[in-house]
Design an enzyme around this catalytic site. Structure first.
Site, short mmCIF file in Angstrom:
data_model
loop_
_atom_site.label_atom_id
_atom_site.label_comp_id
_atom_site.label_asym_id
_atom_site.label_seq_id
_atom_site.Cartn_x
_atom_site.Cartn_y
_atom_site.Cartn_z
N HIS A 194 0.61 -1.14 0.11
CA HIS A 194 -0.13 -0.16 0.07
C HIS A 194 1.01 1.23 0.00
O HIS A 194 0.39 2.34 -0.26
CB HIS A 194 -0.92 -0.02 1.13
CG HIS A 194 -1.99 1.10 1.45
ND1 HIS A 194 -1.28 2.45 1.80
CD2 HIS A 194 -3.14 1.12 1.20
CE1 HIS A 194 -2.49 3.30 1.76
NE2 HIS A 194 -3.50 2.40 1.50
N CYS A 195 2.14 1.06 0.32
CA CYS A 195 3.07 2.37 0.74
C CYS A 195 4.08 2.45 -0.58
O CYS A 195 3.72 3.81 -0.96
CB CYS A 195 3.78 2.03 1.94
SG CYS A 195 2.51 1.88 3.37
N LEU A 196 4.95 2.10 -0.71
CA LEU A 196 6.03 2.49 -1.73
C LEU A 196 5.58 2.76 -3.00
O LEU A 196 6.09 3.61 -3.57
CB LEU A 196 7.07 1.61 -1.59
CG LEU A 196 7.75 1.31 -0.36
CD1 LEU A 196 9.34 0.41 -0.55
CD2 LEU A 196 8.13 2.50 0.31
N VAL A 256 2.97 4.09 -3.70
CA VAL A 256 1.79 5.04 -3.85
C VAL A 256 2.15 6.16 -3.39
O VAL A 256 2.22 7.33 -3.81
CB VAL A 256 0.59 4.61 -2.93
CG1 VAL A 256 -0.47 5.41 -2.77
CG2 VAL A 256 -0.04 3.28 -3.80
N ASP A 257 2.84 6.21 -1.85
CA ASP A 257 2.98 7.31 -1.24
C ASP A 257 4.11 8.51 -1.84
O ASP A 257 3.60 9.78 -1.85
CB ASP A 257 3.64 7.04 0.30
CG ASP A 257 2.71 6.13 1.02
OD1 ASP A 257 1.59 5.89 0.62
OD2 ASP A 257 3.24 5.50 1.84
#
Ligand code: NAD
Length: 415
Positions: free
Chosen positions: A256-258, A260-261
């Site tokens: 969910h993080c790398l 997207v963020d």
């Protein structure tokens, strides 16, 4: 003290349990009624929180779909998703929706903390005006802060208690009150001067990983062309006791993080006439990795005189990282789709993912899965999967994670 947690996902549920284990009453709110019902029955949907741990705090967590229940809480932590939309721009829909709804239920004296990853300015520019629709003033009637979550699913060497927590409030008093909220569950709290510093610090952490993974992925592609073993190169470089940090190549970035963020910052930077070249380049390189892996699969099949069409390919590990069942943005799914488009006969084994309904595939026991295949591809190397057996039994193995290097088998090729 009592704490309200809005969003009971990978971030919110472990936080809820941490507070409850510290003896604090928790009101957990989620819009997903099925999730709330499961939590009420002691069923956790987050692998890091086994059911018995959730049941151990029975009575301390009140799970509900009704946001109004947080009205009496001393602090409210917001942990809702912050994804990208179809145009790869920040989608603050869940966050702004939750904030608008909160404006209708908050009261004077509360401390509100945003934990969701987002671009600098979100807390001050978006949350303040929406929350002030309550008639209360941020930094005066209620405290407001940003404190990024640093959970790393599957990690056991660091916990919520032992991972330092960065906290940036709207005012020094907001920071102090937000720090006091975390004191019962965190040993080391790091106050910073503003919410913007805290927001950008989280993005820096994720961009740092994304850029370094991209760098080593690019070198892996080059090393492949040059006939140099990238793993041996990384091992050698890692002996430097200072100024180098080990990163390993792989099939691409997931979770969910790398993936997207970093693009939250890219979007925000445009407002300042900046284009964030490192972020874009890292995203580009990492997105190419599944295609490079496909090329390597074609070559591995070629070595055993097989075309992709009709080849029986076993994918080992489909979640985006080892030790968890999270499929979000998993590069394994991309590789599977690319192979399916080219007519490969696919199967997979993943102890954390029993089925892939969209692809009409189910994970079988490893022994049976190895039966009659042409190639096994190690995409995600889960602990507990015996890769030695894979190397023994499969006629050819492509290892995208470097876990079979020490076996030195002629049937194995490495990324
Ligand atoms: N998963 C991670 O490893 C991780 C690590 C650090 C930070 N984060 C960040 O934390 C945030 C949450 O991520 P996550 O992985 O926990 O997401 P998640 O999807 O697992 O959980 C979010 C939960 O919020 C609920 N929700 C959505 N809208 C809501 C609303 N209006 N009111 C109440 N509940 C609502 C969803 O139903 C879901 O259960 C994101 O910003 C993410 O970038 C995630």
């Amino acid at each position: 003290m009592s704490v309200g947690i809005v969003g009971l996902g990978y971030v919110g549920l472990p936080l809820a349990v941490a507070f409850a284990e510290a003896g604090i009453d928790v009101v957990g709110v989620d819009v997903d009624a099925a999730k709330v019902a499961d939590i009420r029955q002691g069923h956790s949907h987050v692998e890091d929180i086994p059911d018995d741990r959730l049941r151990g705090v029975d009575g301390k967590i009140f799970a509900t779909t009704r946001l109004v229940e947080v009205h009496e809480c001393d602090a409210i932590l917001v942990c809702v998703p912050t994804p990208l939309n179809a145009n790869r721009e920040p989608d603050l829909g869940a966050l702004l929706g939750a904030t608008r709804a909160l404006a209708g239920v908050i009261r004077a004296g509360q401390t509100i903390i945003l934990e969701s990853t987002t671009f600098p300015g979100t807390t001050r520019e978006h949350l303040v005006p929406l929350l002030e629709e309550s008639g209360l003033e941020a930094g005066h009637d209620f405290a407001l802060a940003f404190s990024p979550e640093r959970v790393d699913p599957g990690r056991t060497d660091f916990t919520i208690r032992t991972t330092p927590k960065v906290v940036g409030g709207l005012t020094p008093d907001c920071t102090e009150r937000a720090c006091a909220t975390y004191a019962p569950i965190c040993d080391h709290i790091v106050p910073v001067s503003t919410p913007e510093v805290a927001e950008l610090s989280k993005l820096l952490e994720n961009i740092f990983r994304s850029v370094n993974i991209a760098l080593v992925n690019e070198l892996a592609i080059l090393s492949d062309r040059m006939g140099i073993d990238i793993w041996e190169v990384i091992d050698a470089a890692s002996t430097k006791p200072y100024g180098f940090m080990r990163f390993e190549p792989g099939p691409g970035m997931g979770g969910h993080c790398l993936p997207v963020d970093p693009f939250y910052l890219t979007w925000k930077a445009r407002e300042y006439d900046m284009s964030t070249e490192f972020i874009e380049l890292a995203g580009k390189v990492n997105q190419q990795m599944p295609y490079f892996c496909l090329e390597r699969i074609e070559r591995a099949l070629n070595d055993v005189a097989k075309a992709v069409r009709g080849a029986r390919v076993l994918i080992l590990g489909v979640s985006y990282k080892a030790g968890v069942g999270d499929l979000r943005e998993s590069p394994a799914l991309k590789i599977i789709r690319l192979l399916a488009d080219r007519g490969a006969e696919l199967s997979y084994h993943d102890p954390h993912v029993p089925e892939l309904p969209d692809l009409d595939l189910r994970s079988g026991p490893l022994d049976a899965a190895l039966e009659g295949i042409d190639l096994a591809v190690i995409v995600t190397a889960h602990p507990g999967v015996d890769h030695g057996v894979v190397v023994e039994r499969a006629p050819a193995v492509l290892d995208l994670r470097g876990v079979t290097r020490k076996l030195d088998a002629p049937t194995v090729s490495q990324l």
